[in-house]
Motif scaffolding. Structure first.
Motif, PDB file in Angstrom:
ATOM      1  N   ASP A  12       0.802  -1.222   0.000  1.00 11.48           N
ATOM      2  CA  ASP A  12       0.000   0.000   0.000  1.00 11.48           C
ATOM      3  C   ASP A  12       0.835   1.272   0.000  1.00 11.48           C
ATOM      4  N   ASP A  13       1.887   1.340   0.782  1.00 11.76           N
ATOM      5  CA  ASP A  13       2.672   2.567   0.924  1.00 11.76           C
ATOM      6  C   ASP A  13       4.160   2.233   0.935  1.00 11.76           C
ATOM      7  N   LEU A  14       4.706   1.978  -0.241  1.00 10.10           N
ATOM      8  CA  LEU A  14       6.102   1.566  -0.347  1.00 10.10           C
ATOM      9  C   LEU A  14       7.054   2.612   0.231  1.00 10.10           C
ATOM     10  N   ALA A  15       6.709   3.880   0.121  1.00 11.27           N
ATOM     11  CA  ALA A  15       7.585   4.946   0.620  1.00 11.27           C
ATOM     12  C   ALA A  15       7.837   4.837   2.121  1.00 11.27           C
ATOM     13  N   HIS A  16       6.896   4.234   2.851  1.00 15.24           N
ATOM     14  CA  HIS A  16       7.039   4.101   4.301  1.00 15.24           C
ATOM     15  C   HIS A  16       7.148   2.649   4.761  1.00 15.24           C
ATOM     16  N   ALA A  17       7.201   1.714   3.834  1.00 19.28           N
ATOM     17  CA  ALA A  17       7.282   0.287   4.179  1.00 19.28           C
ATOM     18  C   ALA A  17       8.718  -0.056   4.569  1.00 19.28           C
ATOM     19  N   ARG A  18       8.901  -0.429   5.811  1.00 18.29           N
ATOM     20  CA  ARG A  18      10.226  -0.768   6.323  1.00 18.29           C
ATOM     21  C   ARG A  18      10.112  -1.967   7.252  1.00 18.29           C
ATOM     22  N   GLY A  19      11.169  -2.760   7.289  1.00 22.53           N
ATOM     23  CA  GLY A  19      11.224  -3.899   8.185  1.00 22.53           C
ATOM     24  C   GLY A  19      11.544  -3.462   9.601  1.00 22.53           C
ATOM     25  N   PRO A  20      11.419  -4.373  10.559  1.00 25.61           N
ATOM     26  CA  PRO A  20      11.613  -4.032  11.970  1.00 25.61           C
ATOM     27  C   PRO A  20      13.058  -3.739  12.355  1.00 25.61           C
ATOM     28  N   GLU A  21      14.033  -4.266  11.607  1.00 25.18           N
ATOM     29  CA  GLU A  21      15.449  -4.049  11.918  1.00 25.18           C
ATOM     30  C   GLU A  21      16.050  -3.143  10.836  1.00 25.18           C
ATOM     31  N   PRO A  22      16.357  -1.881  11.176  1.00 23.95           N
ATOM     32  CA  PRO A  22      16.842  -0.946  10.161  1.00 23.95           C
ATOM     33  C   PRO A  22      18.034  -1.434   9.342  1.00 23.95           C
ATOM     34  N   SER A  23      18.941  -2.187   9.934  1.00 20.77           N
ATOM     35  CA  SER A  23      20.118  -2.636   9.185  1.00 20.77           C
ATOM     36  C   SER A  23      19.778  -3.697   8.128  1.00 20.77           C
ATOM     37  N   LEU A  24      18.598  -4.289   8.206  1.00 19.04           N
ATOM     38  CA  LEU A  24      18.164  -5.298   7.235  1.00 19.04           C
ATOM     39  C   LEU A  24      17.052  -4.777   6.323  1.00 19.04           C
ATOM     40  N   SER A  25      16.488  -3.662   6.680  1.00 19.77           N
ATOM     41  CA  SER A  25      15.304  -3.125   6.035  1.00 19.77           C
ATOM     42  C   SER A  25      15.571  -2.533   4.655  1.00 19.77           C
ATOM     43  N   TYR A  26      14.559  -2.574   3.817  1.00 17.72           N
ATOM     44  CA  TYR A  26      14.565  -1.904   2.519  1.00 17.72           C
ATOM     45  C   TYR A  26      14.683  -0.403   2.762  1.00 17.72           C
ATOM     46  N   ASP A  27      15.518   0.267   1.965  1.00 15.41           N
ATOM     47  CA  ASP A  27      15.642   1.715   2.126  1.00 15.41           C
ATOM     48  C   ASP A  27      15.698   2.428   0.777  1.00 15.41           C
ATOM     49  N   GLY A  28      15.057   1.847  -0.212  1.00 12.36           N
ATOM     50  CA  GLY A  28      15.081   2.419  -1.556  1.00 12.36           C
ATOM     51  C   GLY A  28      14.048   3.510  -1.757  1.00 12.36           C
ATOM     52  N   ALA A  29      13.952   3.929  -3.020  1.00 11.31           N
ATOM     53  CA  ALA A  29      13.113   5.080  -3.331  1.00 11.31           C
ATOM     54  C   ALA A  29      11.900   4.764  -4.200  1.00 11.31           C
ATOM     55  N   GLY A  30      11.754   3.561  -4.673  1.00 13.93           N
ATOM     56  CA  GLY A  30      10.615   3.298  -5.551  1.00 13.93           C
ATOM     57  C   GLY A  30      10.515   1.840  -5.932  1.00 13.93           C
ATOM     58  N   PRO A  31       9.565   1.524  -6.810  1.00 14.23           N
ATOM     59  CA  PRO A  31       9.299   0.132  -7.171  1.00 14.23           C
ATOM     60  C   PRO A  31      10.494  -0.597  -7.770  1.00 14.23           C
ATOM     61  N   ASN A  32      11.265   0.073  -8.604  1.00 16.55           N
ATOM     62  CA  ASN A  32      12.419  -0.605  -9.209  1.00 16.55           C
ATOM     63  C   ASN A  32      13.466  -0.936  -8.149  1.00 16.55           C
ATOM     64  N   ASP A  33      13.687  -0.007  -7.209  1.00 18.69           N
ATOM     65  CA  ASP A  33      14.618  -0.276  -6.104  1.00 18.69           C
ATOM     66  C   ASP A  33      14.133  -1.446  -5.265  1.00 18.69           C
ATOM     67  N   PHE A  34      12.816  -1.491  -5.009  1.00 20.53           N
ATOM     68  CA  PHE A  34      12.288  -2.587  -4.210  1.00 20.53           C
ATOM     69  C   PHE A  34      12.439  -3.916  -4.948  1.00 20.53           C
ATOM     70  N   ALA A  35      12.132  -3.932  -6.236  1.00 17.77           N
ATOM     71  CA  ALA A  35      12.278  -5.166  -7.020  1.00 17.77           C
ATOM     72  C   ALA A  35      13.725  -5.657  -6.951  1.00 17.77           C
ATOM     73  N   ASP A  36      14.675  -4.733  -7.059  1.00 14.71           N
ATOM     74  CA  ASP A  36      16.092  -5.113  -6.967  1.00 14.71           C
ATOM     75  C   ASP A  36      16.431  -5.672  -5.590  1.00 14.71           C
ATOM     76  N   ALA A  37      15.904  -5.032  -4.529  1.00 11.17           N
ATOM     77  CA  ALA A  37      16.184  -5.484  -3.161  1.00 11.17           C
ATOM     78  C   ALA A  37      15.589  -6.866  -2.907  1.00 11.17           C
ATOM     79  N   LEU A  38      14.353  -7.088  -3.364  1.00 12.77           N
ATOM     80  CA  LEU A  38      13.714  -8.389  -3.165  1.00 12.77           C
ATOM     81  C   LEU A  38      14.432  -9.458  -3.991  1.00 12.77           C
ATOM     82  N   ARG A  39      14.810  -9.125  -5.207  1.00 12.04           N
ATOM     83  CA  ARG A  39      15.548 -10.065  -6.059  1.00 12.04           C
ATOM     84  C   ARG A  39      16.848 -10.484  -5.360  1.00 12.04           C
TER      85      ARG A  39
END
Length: 116
Positions: A12-39
């Motif tokens: 729903d809100d990728l801009a604010h979607a973060r995991g519970p541990e900051p050192s492991l969490s996604y910190d990108g800027a958009g859908p392409n960054d997230f796709a790369d992080a998940l990949r």
């Protein structure tokens, strides 16, 4: 690995979607960054190994949780006011769920799953 599955996810809100541990969490800027992080999280062992090292007894973590899929395919795009993610992998949902939760916490929904 068993058969491949096609997962259809929504964030729903990728801009604010973060995991519970900051050192492991996604910190990108958009859908392409997230796709790369998940990949990267599903194709290689880095995210899992960093998480495992943080556990009280790293050597007791089930090594099966570290499974990877070098052939994973991930794409993401903005649709309306949310992000749609298409994921094709041979990994079981339990592994996908763990990596998603590390990256963005509970901020995702599985909309559908089919054989790929």
């Amino acid at each position: 690995m068993a058969g491949r599955s096609h997962y259809y996810l929504s964030i729903d809100d990728l801009a604010h979607a973060r995991g519970p541990e900051p050192s492991l969490s996604y910190d990108g800027a958009g859908p392409n960054d997230f796709a790369d992080a998940l990949r990267a999280a599903l194709a290689g062992p880095d995210l899992f190994e960093r998480w495992r090292a943080m556990q009280a007894e790293p050597d007791e973590v089930d090594p099966a949780l570290g499974a990877t899929d070098p052939q994973v395919q991930v794409s993401a795009k903005v649709a309306d006011l949310h992000t749609e993610v298409d994921l094709i992998t041979g990994l079981p949902m339990s592994i996908v769920r763990q990596r998603l939760n590390l990256l963005i916490g509970p901020n995702w929904k599985l909309r559908d799953m089919r054989a790929a």
